[in-house]
Design a protein around this motif. Structure first.
Motif, short mmCIF file in Angstrom:
data_model
loop_
_atom_site.label_atom_id
_atom_site.label_comp_id
_atom_site.label_asym_id
_atom_site.label_seq_id
_atom_site.Cartn_x
_atom_site.Cartn_y
_atom_site.Cartn_z
N GLN A 127 0.98 -1.23 -0.04
CA GLN A 127 0.03 -0.03 0.00
C GLN A 127 0.82 1.32 -0.07
O GLN A 127 0.57 2.20 -0.63
N LYS A 128 1.80 1.19 0.82
CA LYS A 128 2.69 2.54 0.58
C LYS A 128 3.42 2.54 -0.77
O LYS A 128 3.67 3.63 -1.12
N ARG A 129 3.96 1.47 -1.12
CA ARG A 129 4.49 1.75 -2.61
C ARG A 129 3.49 2.24 -3.59
O ARG A 129 3.72 3.16 -4.35
N ARG A 130 2.37 1.99 -3.46
CA ARG A 130 1.32 2.23 -4.41
C ARG A 130 0.78 3.27 -4.27
O ARG A 130 0.59 4.29 -5.28
N PHE A 131 0.47 4.02 -3.08
CA PHE A 131 -0.19 5.14 -2.74
C PHE A 131 0.44 6.37 -2.31
O PHE A 131 0.07 7.56 -2.74
N LEU A 132 1.52 6.07 -1.75
CA LEU A 132 2.33 7.37 -1.19
C LEU A 132 3.02 8.19 -2.45
O LEU A 132 2.88 9.44 -2.25
N PRO A 133 3.76 7.60 -3.52
CA PRO A 133 4.44 8.63 -4.23
C PRO A 133 3.37 9.10 -5.10
O PRO A 133 3.67 10.50 -5.28
N THR A 134 2.10 8.72 -5.58
CA THR A 134 1.09 9.67 -6.39
C THR A 134 0.54 10.56 -5.30
O THR A 134 -0.16 11.72 -5.72
N MET A 135 0.28 10.49 -3.89
CA MET A 135 -0.02 11.40 -3.06
C MET A 135 1.06 12.51 -2.86
O MET A 135 0.46 13.67 -3.06
N LEU A 136 2.13 12.19 -2.81
CA LEU A 136 3.37 13.23 -2.55
C LEU A 136 3.40 13.93 -4.04
O LEU A 136 3.43 15.40 -3.96
#
Ligand code: FAD
Length: 418
Positions: A127-136
């Motif tokens: 989940q961190k790999r999938r969602f954090l970069p596009t959130m940033l």
């Protein structure tokens, strides 16, 4: 600029790595951000026109994208998820340098402050790999889908229902007061997955794609014509089970993490000099600068803003360096809420009858005064009301007896609801 030493008034010498980051930040901001002097000081975020509101939201997203492209988003987040892995002081330095500029990420910054750290703490690696970069990067904007018509202060009483069907949850229910949900691509959602458990123990935390079939977002138009909030209806919405954050029925843990971050963010973001500056300008325009009562009110605003800023800074510094909060984050929110009420009343008192003007060609200054008056209560309700925050402070910080709870060990389905 680094903060001056309050006892001597001298600028402290900064360690070289901090000074280097400050210089780097300043160079970036000078090249890309809008100088404060060029920013409209009377801009308000509540637009009666939906297109204008959307454009404002997208300006925030665009600034977030610029930050990410140049390595200024997620300064303290791990590098593997798109951050820069720096210590907490990096964020403070960047905030200090940014204070001279008008560019900001708006709502995206708020939802990132709530969900980002929660996912870092509770999310799976996937989940961190999938969602954090596009959130940033601002590519995906997130809305909070917590409150319901029958569950605001009593959030744990929520009724939106999710049933596991194979490897998907099927969700039915209604959410309300969801800020900017009409512009967001994804939402973080609380649902009831075990109605037989006591209310806090049967909740799950899901991530949902807002374009999923079965989701309807209806903007709620307020008295000033703008639609800050929405109602969100969910009918048979299918959510893949790998979008569950934390344990099944264990959603209250990540939900509390979001609420704590939200209270800290709302409280900490009230600081800064600009409201005082605007009140001074307002008093000058209305010929009230020599009025001793107005002067006293402005001095009070300035002191309170400074206190809120220092509280927020102290809280962030300690938490980012891994320590426990030095005081309950709810305290900053209660203090900032009271300050906002004072500011709204003062702005209206300075403008007098002019504050009642209406119509499409209204003076932007008057529009700002009206927004201050209307919005003074939003901060004392959003993210948990002042009354409830005071209850929490009494119980957690002062050790006062807990409020009587008749529903503590009762299955949620047997708790009376309106
Ligand atoms: C600007 C803003 C943005 C928001 N954004 C979002 C969002 O993005 N997503 C989302 O899910 N929600 C959002 N909300 C909703 C917000 O979280 C709720 O409005 C809030 O939790 C209060 O719930 P309620 O409105 O149902 O009021 P209620 O809970 O019905 O409260 C009504 C009154 O009773 C008082 N009260 C309730 N319980 C107690 C108690 N135990 N002791 C003393 N007094 C009590 C309250 O203080 C209040 O004065 C937002 C609200 C605002 C104002």
């Amino acid at each position: 600029m680094p903060e001056t030493d309050d006892t001597t008034g001298d600028l402290p010498t900064e360690p070289p790595e901090r000074a280097a980051l400050r210089a780097e930040a300043r160079a970036f901001l000078e090249a890309h951000a809008e100088p404060l002097l060029e920013a409209d000081p009377w801009e308000v975020a509540g637009f009666p026109d939906e297109e204008e509101a959307h454009a404002y939201f997208e300006r925030g997203r665009s600034w977030q994208r610029t930050l990410a492209e140049h390595g200024w988003a997620g300064l303290t987040w791990p590098e593997e998820y798109g951050g820069r892995g720096l210590p907490g002081w990096a964020t403070r330095i960047f905030a200090e340098e940014s204070a001279r500029f008008g560019s900001h990420a708006g709502f995206i910054r708020a939802s990132m402050a709530m969900l980002g750290p929660t996912l870092l703490e509770w999310g799976t690696d996937e989940q961190k790999r999938r969602f954090l970069p596009t959130m940033l990067s601002g590519e995906v904007a997130w809305c909070q889908l917590f409150s319901e018509p029958g569950a605001g202060s009593d959030l744990a009483g929520l009724a939106a229902r999710a049933v596991l069907d194979g490897d998907e949850f099927v969700v039915d229910g209604q959410k309300v007061w969801n800020s900017s949900a009409q512009f967001c691509e994804w939402g973080f959602l609380l649902v009831r997955t075990d109605p037989d458990a006591p209310k806090h123990q049967g909740i799950s935390f899901l991530l949902v794609d807002m374009s999923s079939p079965g989701i309807e977002v209806r903007p709620l138009v307020q008295a000033n014509g703008s639609a800050h909030f929405n109602e969100v209806f969910l009918s048979g919405v299918r959510i893949p089970a790998d979008q569950l954050v934390g344990d099944l029925h264990g959603g209250w843990g990540p939900a509390r993490a979001v609420l704590a971050k939200e209270a800290g963010f709302i409280g900490g973001s009230g600081g800064g000099k600009r409201t005082t500056d605007r009140l001074v300008d307002l008093a000058r325009r209305f010929g009230r600068l020599d009025d001793p009562v107005v002067r006293q009110g402005i001095a009070r605003t300035h002191s309170r803003e400074r206190i809120v800023a220092l509280m927020g800074q102290r809280l962030r510094d300690v938490v980012r360096s891994g320590g426990p909060p030095p005081f309950d984050p709810a305290l900053t929110k209660v203090f900032a809420s009271d300050s906002k009420v004072h500011t709204g009343q003062l702005a209206a008192a300075i403008a007098g009858a002019a504050a009642t003007a209406s119509g499409p060609d209204i003076d932007p200054v008057v529009r700002w005064v009206q927004a201050e008056v209307i919005n003074r209560y939003s901060i004392s309700i959003g993210g948990g009301t002042t009354e409830v925050q005071k209850n929490n402070l009494g119980e957690r910080s002062l050790g006062l007896p807990r409020e009587p709870r008749s529903d503590k060990d009762v299955p949620w389905r047997d708790v009376p609801r309106s």
